[in-house]
Design an enzyme around this catalytic site. Structure first.
Site, PDB file in Angstrom:
ATOM      1  N   HIS A   1     -47.404  56.168  76.446  1.00  0.00           N
ATOM      2  CA  HIS A   1     -46.169  56.789  76.905  1.00  0.00           C
ATOM      3  C   HIS A   1     -46.128  56.732  78.423  1.00  0.00           C
ATOM      4  O   HIS A   1     -47.163  56.824  79.087  1.00  0.00           O
ATOM      5  CB  HIS A   1     -46.088  58.246  76.428  1.00  0.00           C
ATOM      6  CG  HIS A   1     -44.739  58.862  76.573  1.00  0.00           C
ATOM      7  ND1 HIS A   1     -44.321  59.462  77.730  1.00  0.00           N
ATOM      8  CD2 HIS A   1     -43.703  58.954  75.698  1.00  0.00           C
ATOM      9  CE1 HIS A   1     -43.084  59.910  77.572  1.00  0.00           C
ATOM     10  NE2 HIS A   1     -42.685  59.610  76.349  1.00  0.00           N
TER      11      HIS A   1
ATOM     12  N   ASP B   1     -43.111  57.884  68.050  1.00  0.00           N
ATOM     13  CA  ASP B   1     -42.677  56.806  67.156  1.00  0.00           C
ATOM     14  C   ASP B   1     -43.649  56.576  66.004  1.00  0.00           C
ATOM     15  O   ASP B   1     -43.223  56.178  64.910  1.00  0.00           O
ATOM     16  CB  ASP B   1     -42.519  55.490  67.936  1.00  0.00           C
ATOM     17  CG  ASP B   1     -41.421  55.560  68.967  1.00  0.00           C
ATOM     18  OD1 ASP B   1     -40.364  56.123  68.654  1.00  0.00           O
ATOM     19  OD2 ASP B   1     -41.622  55.060  70.089  1.00  0.00           O
TER      20      ASP B   1
END
Length: 367
Positions: free
Chosen positions: A250, A300
């Site tokens: 991320h 995700d």
């Protein structure tokens, strides 16, 4: 100094969301996102982001009624839908319909009212197109169901006792500070363009595989791994080929993404026998325990498995993300334009100067 990708550059002040990347914390208006996912509803959390406070019981009931009022599409819009190709990406379907709505909607309406209108109709657009693409009759919205319950019902024609888990996922995805799609919306908003254009731009940014589009790539990756005992082999192959491992890493979180942590618990509690979940858990264990690239699971990895368990088509996963994130996008636009400044960054020029113009008859292939 150039900050490539604007990493770490603050473009505005905001009271909507705080993302603590070092400690893996996410807050909406100061409330931990896990608390909202566990205790709140889609409508209540949307109200919180748009209005800056949790609603009273009376305020929430009136707000729900307003969202129900804006749920359906006009007959003209449905006619347009029935002339679309049946194999479009769902993000593109949203962009088409918002562009149509934006071109016919007035400009004198309050921005919050427009935000509610846009967010309310997202599920209807997706559900109608889903059924049209399968040559099935559309299912009209129901007024007696909540936002997320109605979405599931319009998709599949039945209720689901676990739909509150899907609602929790939408709450977790609703807002995430100034990410790529939110920034795209703000750039457009700063020109004082209309709210529909801002959201169409945000949808275009979200579609990319380095942003929301990553969720559609996770299940195929897990299927490629095939089994838990092939995780190490797959990861080492990715490292050799310098291939990205989807669902990990991320831009801001330097530790666990709190949304991924929450959704993993949801899957453990309700879908423990999911083959994809078992492979994903093993993949997480291997990558984290071996400190591979110092990356951790992002939202995700587990949201895509949850969407899969609910039966949504994979090319809708990014659009499901958008169905939640549209609340955050519009909240940021409303906040930004209240003290607007045109966003106009610059670049550091590294090309030549005073280059001679060469007539076309004297130019070679290099110009």
């Amino acid at each position: 100094m150039i900050q490539k990708g604007l990493e770490g550059v603050k473009i505005c002040e905001s009271s909507i969301c705080f993302l603590d990347g070092v400690n893996g914390k996410l807050y909406y208006r100061g409330i931990p996102v896990e608390e909202l996912a566990e205790k709140s509803s889609f409508e209540e959390t949307a109200y919180l982001l748009w209005y800056g406070k949790l609603p009273t019981k009376n305020e929430l009931e009136k707000f729900k009624e307003k969202m129900v009022e804006y749920r359906d599409l006009s007959d003209k819009a449905v006619t347009i839908l029935h002339h679309l190709p049946r194999n479009l990406h769902y993000i593109d379907v949203l962009k088409i319909f918002l562009s149509i709505h934006g071109s016919t909607d007035g400009v004198d309406e309050d921005l919050k009212e427009k935000a509610i209108k846009i967010a309310s109709v997202f599920p209807t657009i997706l559900a109608y197109y889903y059924r049209y693409s399968r040559s099935e009759e559309p299912i009209k919205p129901r007024k007696d169901l909540s936002h997320v319950e109605n979405f599931y019902y319009m998709m599949f024609g039945e209720k689901n006792g676990k739909v509150h888990l899907l609602e929790s996922a939408f709450i977790l995805l609703m807002e995430q500070d100034i990410n790529a799609s939110t920034f795209a919306a703000l750039v457009i908003a700063s020109t004082l363009s209309d709210l529909y254009s801002c959201i169409v731009g945000a949808l275009g940014a979200l579609k990319g595989p380095l942003h929301g589009g990553a969720s559609e790539k996770v299940p195929p990756m897990l299927e490629e791994i095939e089994s838990e005992d092939r995780v190490e082999e797959y990861v080492q192959k990715c490292l050799r080929e310098k291939k990205k491992i989807m669902g990990f890493g991320h831009r801001v979180y330097k530790t666990y993404d709190p949304r991924a942590v929450y959704l993993k618990k949801v899957l453990q509690g309700h879908f423990p026998n999911s083959k994809l979940f078992k492979i994903a858990s093993k993949l997480e264990d291997y990558i984290v325990s071996n400190r591979i690239k110092n990356i951790f699971p992002n939202v995700d990895l587990y949201s895509s498995i949850l969407f899969e368990e609910f039966g949504f088509p994979r090319n809708m996963f990014t659009a499901l993300f958008a169905t939640a994130r549209v609340v955050g996008w519009t909240a940021h636009v409303i906040e930004y334009v209240s003290d607007n400044k045109l966003i106009r960054p610059t670049s550091e020029y590294v090309g030549s100067l005073d280059v001679k113009y060469i007539p076309i008859e004297r130019r070679d292939e290099d110009g």
